[in-house]
Design an enzyme around this catalytic site. Sequence first.
Site, short mmCIF file in Angstrom:
data_model
loop_
_atom_site.label_atom_id
_atom_site.label_comp_id
_atom_site.label_asym_id
_atom_site.label_seq_id
_atom_site.Cartn_x
_atom_site.Cartn_y
_atom_site.Cartn_z
N LYS A 327 -4.71 -3.20 1.01
CA LYS A 327 -4.04 -4.48 1.39
C LYS A 327 -4.60 -5.06 2.32
O LYS A 327 -4.97 -4.71 3.53
CB LYS A 327 -2.66 -4.40 1.16
CG LYS A 327 -1.92 -4.04 -0.09
CD LYS A 327 -0.45 -4.10 -0.22
CE LYS A 327 -0.12 -4.15 -1.59
NZ LYS A 327 1.35 -4.04 -1.75
N ARG A 361 1.30 4.46 -4.88
CA ARG A 361 0.52 3.45 -5.64
C ARG A 361 -0.85 3.17 -5.04
O ARG A 361 -0.88 2.32 -4.07
CB ARG A 361 1.27 2.18 -5.91
CG ARG A 361 0.72 1.34 -7.00
CD ARG A 361 1.58 -0.06 -7.19
NE ARG A 361 1.09 -1.07 -8.07
CZ ARG A 361 0.14 -1.78 -7.90
NH1 ARG A 361 -0.43 -2.00 -6.56
NH2 ARG A 361 -0.47 -2.61 -8.78
#
Length: 379
Positions: A327, A361
Site C-alpha cells: 500500500k 491479506r
Amino acid sequence: MERQIIIKSLNPSYVREELENIGFDSSYLPHAVEKNDTKTLKILNLLPQEASILKQSALALGFDAAVSRGVLDCSVETSDAILTGSVVQLKKLSESLLVQPFKMKQVGSLIKSNIEKTCMPMDINGLVFDWSRPYIMGILNITPDSFSDGGKYFSVEAAVEHYNEMIMDGADIIDIGAESTRPGHCVISSEEEIKRLKPILKELRLQNSQIPISVDTRNVKTAQMAVDMGANIINDVGFGSTNFDMIEFVNANAVPYIYMHNEIPLEPMIDSIYTKILEVLAKINTAAIVDLGIGFGKNIEQCYKLISRAEEFKSLKVPIMVGHSRKSFLSKAFDYNIDELNEATLVLSAKLVMSGINILRVHDVLSHKRMIRLLDKLY
C-alpha cells in the site's frame, strides 16, 4: 567452588516450560501459568462511582486500576480505567464485581469474557478455520488500475494462472476484486464489476472447488452474483457501517462477511475505531471477520499506529484481518518504489503474526508462507 546466585529476565511465553524445568508441581501448573500471565485491559465510559468501585475492588485483590483524577471529587462525567493484573487476579475481580451496584455486574461479565472467550472456529466452504495459526489471503486484482498490479491479471487466462499459483504457494483464501480501491481510483458500476467478475469466477470454480473465494465489493448486486457463482465470503469495501443493504444481504443469506473499517477515525484513534467496529458487529448475524482498514480514511502515521496496536483488537473475539500489502503508506513513508514494497510488507506482516492477527491479506503468498513457518519455529 562457591555457590553463585544468578538472576535473569524470562520471556513470558516460556513460563510454562521454565516451571516444568525447575520441577514445579505439575498438578498446580495451569494455575501457576495464569498467575504469571498478565493482561492490561482498558474499560471505557465508567461513571465516577463505578470507577471508584473498580479501583477499590482491584486494590483489595493486590493490584490497581488507573482512573481519571476527577473520579475522587466527581468532577468528570465519565472516566476510562486501565487495569493490569494476572489472569487469576482479573478473574477474581470479575467475580467480585458481579454483586456490586450500578453497571458493575456488566463490567465484571465483560472482564470475564475478555479473559476466557476466543474466536469461534469458522466453517468456510467445508474447511474449518480454527484461528490457531495465521491464515493467508492471496490477492487477485482483476482491474486495470490497482496500485501495484493493475492490468496484470485482467484477462481470464492471466487470472486463472495467478489463482493457481497462489494456491500452490499456500494461500488459504483467495480474495478477488474487480474495482480498484486505490486513492483516486476510477469508480465503476455494478454492471461493469459483474461483467469483469462473472467469467473469471466461473473458470476459477472449475479449476478448484475447495479453496474459499472472497469477493471484495461495495455492491449488493455484485455480491449476489458472486455468491450464486460459488464465492464463499463477501469482503465489504463500501463503508460497512452505513452499507446496511450489504449487511442485510449477508445476514439473510448466512454468508461469511468481512467488515472493513473505512472511515476517518476520531481521537483517541484506537478507541474510536474499536467502538465503531463494535457498533457494526452488533448488526451482523452471520460469521464475521474484521479488517482494520489500513489506508482507508487514515493518514500514514495512523496506519503505522494501527498496525503497532493491532493486537488490541483481538478483544473483539472475532477474527482480525489486516490488508497492508504494497500500500501507498509504505512507499510514501520511506520513499520506496513499487518493487521494494514486498520487503516492507513482509516486515510488517511478521509484526502482525507475532501480535496474533488471524488473516494477512497479501500479494506475495510464498514469502509469507515461508515467514510464518520460520516464526513458528522460533515461537
